[in-house]
Design an enzyme around this catalytic site. Sequence first.
Site, PDB file in Angstrom:
ATOM      1  N   CYS A 213      -3.455   4.610   7.634  1.00 59.02           N
ATOM      2  CA  CYS A 213      -2.314   5.407   7.158  1.00 59.02           C
ATOM      3  C   CYS A 213      -2.225   5.326   5.648  1.00 59.02           C
ATOM      4  O   CYS A 213      -2.966   6.008   4.950  1.00 59.02           O
ATOM      5  CB  CYS A 213      -1.031   4.985   7.855  1.00 59.02           C
ATOM      6  SG  CYS A 213      -0.825   3.201   8.011  1.00 59.02           S
ATOM      7  N   SER A 214      -1.352   4.484   5.146  1.00 59.38           N
ATOM      8  CA  SER A 214      -1.117   4.494   3.703  1.00 59.38           C
ATOM      9  C   SER A 214      -0.607   3.150   3.217  1.00 59.38           C
ATOM     10  O   SER A 214       0.126   3.086   2.241  1.00 59.38           O
ATOM     11  CB  SER A 214      -0.088   5.568   3.383  1.00 59.38           C
ATOM     12  OG  SER A 214       1.076   5.326   4.173  1.00 59.38           O
ATOM     13  N   CYS A 215      -0.964   2.065   3.894  1.00 60.25           N
ATOM     14  CA  CYS A 215      -0.491   0.731   3.503  1.00 60.25           C
ATOM     15  C   CYS A 215      -0.946   0.420   2.083  1.00 60.25           C
ATOM     16  O   CYS A 215      -2.089   0.686   1.719  1.00 60.25           O
ATOM     17  CB  CYS A 215      -1.012  -0.317   4.479  1.00 60.25           C
ATOM     18  SG  CYS A 215      -0.410  -0.035   6.151  1.00 60.25           S
TER      19      CYS A 215
END
Lengths: 97, 223
Positions: free
Chosen positions: B125-127
């Site tokens: 995702c976008s951690c």
Amino acid sequence: MGGLPAGRVEATQHEYALWEKRGDALLVLLSAAGRMTVDELRKNIEVLGPDAYDRMSYYERWIHSISQTLIQRGVITMDELGRRMSAVEARHQDESR
Amino acid sequence: MHDHPHDHDGDDHGPHRPHPGPRPDADDTLSYYQVMEIAVRELLIEKGVLSAEAVRREIEKMDARSPAQGARVVARAWNDPAFKARLLQLGNDALVDLGLERGPYKLVVVENTPDVHNVVVCTLCSCYPRWLLGLPPDWYKSRNYRSRAVREPRAVLREFGLELRDEVTVRVHDSTADMRYLVLPARPAGTAGWSEEQLATLVTRDCMIGVAVPKAESTGVNQ
């Protein structure tokens, strides 16, 4: 999607809109309150399927997932959400008239 | 009797209304998902799950975070070997020395050396280490970066204008919901005797993600 073929990386960025920041804040606060986990956020994004995933923007996916999680947890109902969305839209149209 | 949407038919995910699709953002129209955000937030506030004040404070905190925090950490590590050792070993616990926010997730700091270059991605995702870098740029969240960074990192780095020698090992770190990475870039040559404030000006967000390296000649700082 790690490892899949994909196109050139364009160094894109944008200033986040206020509604995007509010959506982000909702997740942070719901997580802190034990009302939602990051795993639920991801699960409810992953079930969107590739088409919807690509069509929606990042925070569109988030607010969709947050809503779904809250419905699944019984914090809000689908009915409440639908009604409130209609009310928000009607109110906004009145205001911008 | 139920006029509400979406029950069990599976392939739909939201209240039925004219479907979203990409819609231009005009000042006087709210998009479907903007309306959804307002509606969800209002319901949560009415139910006492959260307050408008808490949302406002969270946004203020968000706005206050930027790569400047990460740059301070890097500059201190360059100038203070004991701090650097603690940072590499302890992650978050070392940030307290600088009066910085201790992140909510485990922080792993990875050091670039003449032989090793580190790059950070989140393929799921976008951690991202938001407490040190602020919100991630769009490209970090893009399909193209997330797909290719783990398969052909050198090609991706080249697209950012970073050409690494063949002998340099590239390590790609895939973030998770519970663990975030920060790259500690190599200190550029020609910066001996610089103050932490001067050093921090060389450290960009992209250097700490690993898609760029700091260069002393890129600023007007006099030696």
